[in-house]
Design an enzyme around this catalytic site. Structure first.
Site, PDB file in Angstrom:
ATOM      1  N   LEU A 222       0.812  -1.213   0.000  1.00 35.65           N
ATOM      2  CA  LEU A 222       0.000   0.000   0.000  1.00 35.65           C
ATOM      3  C   LEU A 222       0.844   1.261   0.000  1.00 35.65           C
ATOM      4  O   LEU A 222       0.387   2.323   0.420  1.00 35.65           O
ATOM      5  CB  LEU A 222      -0.928   0.000   1.227  1.00 35.65           C
ATOM      6  CG  LEU A 222      -1.761  -1.270   1.460  1.00 35.65           C
ATOM      7  CD1 LEU A 222      -2.583  -1.141   2.731  1.00 35.65           C
ATOM      8  CD2 LEU A 222      -2.662  -1.542   0.266  1.00 35.65           C
ATOM      9  N   GLY A 252       8.631  -1.767  -4.671  1.00 31.91           N
ATOM     10  CA  GLY A 252       7.828  -2.982  -4.707  1.00 31.91           C
ATOM     11  C   GLY A 252       8.685  -4.219  -4.927  1.00 31.91           C
ATOM     12  O   GLY A 252       8.439  -5.285  -4.347  1.00 31.91           O
ATOM     13  N   ASP A 253       9.711  -4.083  -5.751  1.00 29.62           N
ATOM     14  CA  ASP A 253      10.632  -5.195  -5.994  1.00 29.62           C
ATOM     15  C   ASP A 253      11.460  -5.495  -4.746  1.00 29.62           C
ATOM     16  O   ASP A 253      11.725  -6.659  -4.432  1.00 29.62           O
ATOM     17  CB  ASP A 253      11.558  -4.855  -7.162  1.00 29.62           C
ATOM     18  CG  ASP A 253      10.790  -4.451  -8.406  1.00 29.62           C
ATOM     19  OD1 ASP A 253       9.692  -4.991  -8.625  1.00 29.62           O
ATOM     20  OD2 ASP A 253      11.281  -3.571  -9.140  1.00 29.62           O
TER      21      ASP A 253
END
Length: 309
Positions: A222, A252-253
Site C-alpha cells: 500500500l 515494490g521489488d
C-alpha cells in the site's frame, strides 16, 4: 539458492536534474545505470541481503549484453536466454526540487515461440534443483497472458515455490496456478474487481478468496500506507516506517526481495512480512533502483508493528 525471472529485462537509466523543465533544456547532475526489470531488482536486493541468487529471463542485442555486464559487476550470476530482439531501456528522471519521478519505459523485444519454449525447458531444469523463484514484471510482446501460469505449473510440479508480482491478465491467470505468494497493489486489485478504487474490506475479502484457492501468502503493498497480509492464520496489517523518500521506483521489488529472503530462510511469516516492508522502505531512501542497506533494514524492522485484524 533463489532464482528470479525477468521476462522483460532492461537497462535502468536514472537521470537526476535540479528541476525538470518539460519542453525545455535540462542538465543532468547525476547518472546511474543498472541492470533492471522487476525480477533483476529483486535479485539485487537478495544479493545485498546475503542470499545466493541467479537471474533468469530473456535478453537480446547490445542492451542485452550490457545487462549481463552490469549483473556481472554486482557478482550476480545470470542465465538469460538470448533472443533476437533488442532489450529495452527504462529511463527514470528524478526532479530534485519537486521530489517527483518521471518514467519513460520502452516496450522491449518480441519473444518468439521457440524462445518461449527455451524458457519453459530452462525452468523445468532449474526447478528440479532450485526451490524458490520470483516471477516479476510485465510480459514482453509475443507471450500469452498465461505465461506466468505456465511457469508456476512447472515450478509447483517440481516441488518448488514461486512468488508472483505482476499485473492485469498475467497476474489473474498466474494466481489461478496457485503461486506460493503474491504481491498485488491496490490498483491491481481494483482492476481484478472491476472497480475504480478499493477499500480495506475489499482487500481482506479478495485476500481470503486467494488464500482459500491455494495461495499461501497474499501481500497487498500500500505504498506509504504500509501493507496488508493475508494467510491461513488470518489478516494482518502494518504501517510503513517513516523515511525520507528519494525514489520509490523499485520499492515494490525490494518488498518482494525481502519477503522471499525471509521465507526462503525459514523466518516466521510475520518476521518475513516485516522484512519485506523494511526493504521496500529502505529502497525508497536512495536514488538507485533495487538497492538496500542491510543494517538499515534491520533497524526499520525493529520499528514495524504488525497487528492482527
Amino acid at each position: 539458492m533463489i532464482t528470479t525471472i525477468t521476462l522483460n529485462a532492461a537497462i535502468d537509466q536514472v537521470y537526476e536534474v535540479d528541476s525538470l523543465a518539460v519542453g525545455g533544456t535540462n542538465r543532468v547532475s547525476t547518472i546511474i545505470q543498472e541492470a533492471g526489470g522487476k525480477g533483476i531488482n529483486v535479485a539485487k536486493v537478495l544479493k545485498r541481503s546475503g542470499a545466493d541468487v541467479t537471474v533468469g529471463g530473456f535478453a537480446g542485442g547490445i542492451n542485452g549484453e550490457r545487462i549481463r555486464q552490469l549483473l556481472l559487476k554486482k557478482s550476480i550470476p545470470s542465465e538469460l536466454i538470448q533472443v533476437e530482439g533488442e532489450s529495452r531501456v527504462c529511463l527514470t528522471v528524478l526532479d530534485s526540487k519537486k521530489s517527483k519521478v518521471t518514467e519513460l519505459l520502452e516496450s522491449g523485444p518480441q519473444i518468439t515461440k521457440q524462445e518461449w519454449q527455451s524458457m519453459l525447458n530452462w525452468i523445468e531444469d532449474q526447478s528440479q534443483s532450485v526451490k524458490w523463484f520470483a516471477l516479476s514484471g510485465s510480459l514482453p510482446k509475443g507471450l500469452p497472458t498465461t505465461a506466468y501460469a505456465e511457469l508456476i505449473d512447472i515450478i509447483n510440479a517440481n516441488g518448488a515455490k514461486a512468488i508472483l508480482d505482476s499485473s492485469g491478465d498475467a497476474l489473474q491467470n498466474g494466481i489461478k496456478a496457485k503461486p506460493y505468494a503474491i504481491k498485488p497493489n491496490e490498483f491491481e486489485i481494483a482492476t481484478i474487481l472491476g472497480k475504480a478504487t478499493v477499500n480495506e474490506t475489499d482487500l481482506l475479502d479478495v485476500g481470503k478468496r486467494f488464500v482459500d484457492d491455494g495461495v499461501e501468502h497474499v501481500c497487498f503493498s500500500l505504498g506509504e500506507k504500509g501493507a496488508i497480509f493475508v494467510n491461513q492464520e488470518g489478516y494482518f496489517k502494518a504501517d510503513a516506517p517513516k523515511v525520507e523518500v528519494i525514489n520509490t521506483v523499485g520499492s515494490g521489488d525490494a518488498f518482494v526481495g525481502g519477503l522471499l529472503y525471509g521465507l526462503a530462510n525459514g523466518e516466521e511469516p510475520l518476521i518475513a512480512y516485516k522484512r519485506a516492508l523494511a526493504c521496500g522502505s529502505v529502497n525508497a531512501m536512495y536514488s538507485k533502483i533495487g538497492f538496500i542497506d542491510s543494517q538499515q533494514v534491520e533497524e526499520l524492522m525493529a520499528q514495524i508493528t504488525i497487528i492482527k485484524l
